[in-house]
Design a protein around this motif. Structure first.
Motif, mmCIF file in Angstrom:
data_model
loop_
_atom_site.group_PDB
_atom_site.id
_atom_site.type_symbol
_atom_site.label_atom_id
_atom_site.label_comp_id
_atom_site.label_asym_id
_atom_site.label_seq_id
_atom_site.Cartn_x
_atom_site.Cartn_y
_atom_site.Cartn_z
ATOM 1 N N SER A 107 0.818 -1.219 0.000
ATOM 2 C CA SER A 107 0.000 0.000 0.000
ATOM 3 C C SER A 107 0.846 1.261 0.000
ATOM 4 O O SER A 107 0.382 2.325 -0.363
ATOM 5 C CB SER A 107 -0.927 0.103 1.203
ATOM 6 O OG SER A 107 -1.328 -1.124 1.649
ATOM 7 N N THR A 167 4.432 3.514 -4.420
ATOM 8 C CA THR A 167 3.754 4.548 -5.217
ATOM 9 C C THR A 167 3.192 3.999 -6.533
ATOM 10 O O THR A 167 2.165 4.454 -7.006
ATOM 11 C CB THR A 167 4.692 5.743 -5.517
ATOM 12 O OG1 THR A 167 5.901 5.229 -6.033
ATOM 13 C CG2 THR A 167 4.960 6.563 -4.262
ATOM 14 N N GLN A 206 0.012 2.340 -5.605
ATOM 15 C CA GLN A 206 -0.986 3.383 -5.322
ATOM 16 C C GLN A 206 -1.555 3.928 -6.616
ATOM 17 O O GLN A 206 -2.756 4.080 -6.771
ATOM 18 C CB GLN A 206 -0.345 4.531 -4.531
ATOM 19 C CG GLN A 206 -0.010 4.156 -3.105
ATOM 20 C CD GLN A 206 0.699 5.275 -2.360
ATOM 21 O OE1 GLN A 206 1.049 6.299 -2.941
ATOM 22 N NE2 GLN A 206 0.921 5.077 -1.081
ATOM 23 N N ILE A 224 -4.760 6.112 -6.758
ATOM 24 C CA ILE A 224 -4.370 7.331 -6.058
ATOM 25 C C ILE A 224 -3.542 8.184 -7.022
ATOM 26 O O ILE A 224 -2.615 7.706 -7.668
ATOM 27 C CB ILE A 224 -3.557 6.994 -4.780
ATOM 28 C CG1 ILE A 224 -4.457 6.214 -3.814
ATOM 29 C CG2 ILE A 224 -3.005 8.259 -4.123
ATOM 30 C CD1 ILE A 224 -3.729 5.609 -2.635
#
Ligand SMILES: Nc1ncnc2c1ncn2[C@@H]1O[C@H](COP(=O)(O)OP(=O)(O)O)[C@@H](O)[C@H]1O
Ligand SMILES: [Mg+2]
Length: 266
Positions: A231, A234, A237, A243
């Protein structure tokens, strides 16, 4: 911690020509939920079929490497024997007998287990999925997609699995049913100690229940780690959890494209 299932460096080829897995390894510690994520066609379903012995139905073959279930090589053990030993594969697409009632679907699954206690087994399934009890006399074909998925998992539970392989259980389902199914998955793991290998498209959902994850790309593991570690990555993500990075939102569907430009963590 002991390991219930270990996949060691397997290669899988379909029809003697299509190479689907290129040296894939993973392991499932006892009592854990392990998730596999990856773009379409990366080899997730093939991995599950290799484990449950269903590859030969599609003219697929493990050409190297091996799979150990409780420390024993599964090669040569037919799928129904693996089910008896506690390995159950809930296939993608919620395969149930549509013309049979919900309860008959469950009872049919008890034949996998010689010493089953029918009522006890049914009660346990209904305790996880009260909706199935409400609809026990209905034909399975009339259930919603989410209820059929519950029934598919219920059929696995009847067989008293030690390890359950779940192939995209949330696919195409209404959010409320997805929540119920994932709550049940958590309970089945926590209360029955069933170890679970969960293939999911919805990474956030998978991360909410799993302990460990593997990201599969092009038939091998591109990245693996605890859910905490994944998690915080990057790339994970950006491509799996949606994200934003660099102010531009991209999606998981871009992963295939992305890999041509940059290798994970290279
Ligand atoms: N029965 C089959 N015959 C030939 N190729 C297959 C078969 N099933 C899957 N493949 C190929 O193997 C690769 C992995 O597929 P699959 O395991 O279904 O991926 P995933 O479940 O990650 O979407 C893909 O390239 C796919 O086209
Ligand atoms: Mg698949």
């Amino acid at each position: 911690m002991s390991t219930v299932l270990e996949v060691n460096n397997i290669q899988v080829v379909y029809q003697h020509t299509v190479q689907a897995l290129r040296g894939l390894s993973l392991s499932i510690p006892k009592g854990s939920i392990v998730t596999m994520l990856g773009a379409n066609g990366s080899g997730k379903t093939t991995t599950l079929k290799a484990i449950s012995g269903l590859l030969h139905l599609e003219n697929g073959d493990i050409t190297s490497g091996n799979i150990q279930f409780f420390g024993k090589d599964t090669r040569g053990t037919p799928p129904h024997k693996l089910v008896r030993k506690g390995l159950f594969h809930v296939m993608e697409g919620r395969r149930v007998f549509e013309e049979l009632s919900v309860e008959s679907n469950l009872i049919a699954a008890t034949y996998a287990d010689k010493e089953y206690k029918k009522n006890e087994r049914l009660e346990e399934v209904y305790s996880y999925f009260p909706r199935l009890e409400e609809r026990r006399r209905q034909s399975a074909g009339y259930l919603s997609g989410g209820e059929q998925q519950m029934l598919a998992i219920g059929r696995a539970l009847i067989a008293k699995p030690k390890v359950m392989l779940l192939d995209e259980p949330s696919l195409g389902l209404a959010p409320i049913l997805v929540n119920e199914i994932f709550e049940a998955i958590k309970r089945i793991n926590a209360e029955n100690g069933v170890s679970i290998l969960l293939v999911e498209q919805n990474a956030a959902l998978a991360f909410s229940v799993a302990n460990y994850g593997y990201i599969i790309e092009h038939g091998r593991v591109a990245l693996d780690g605890t859910i905490d570690k994944l998690s915080q990555n990057t790339d994970v993500q950006e491509f799996y959890l949606g994200i934003e990075k660099h102010g531009k939102s991209r999606s998981f569907k871009d992963v295939k494209h992305y890999r041509r430009r940059k290798r994970w963590l290279s």
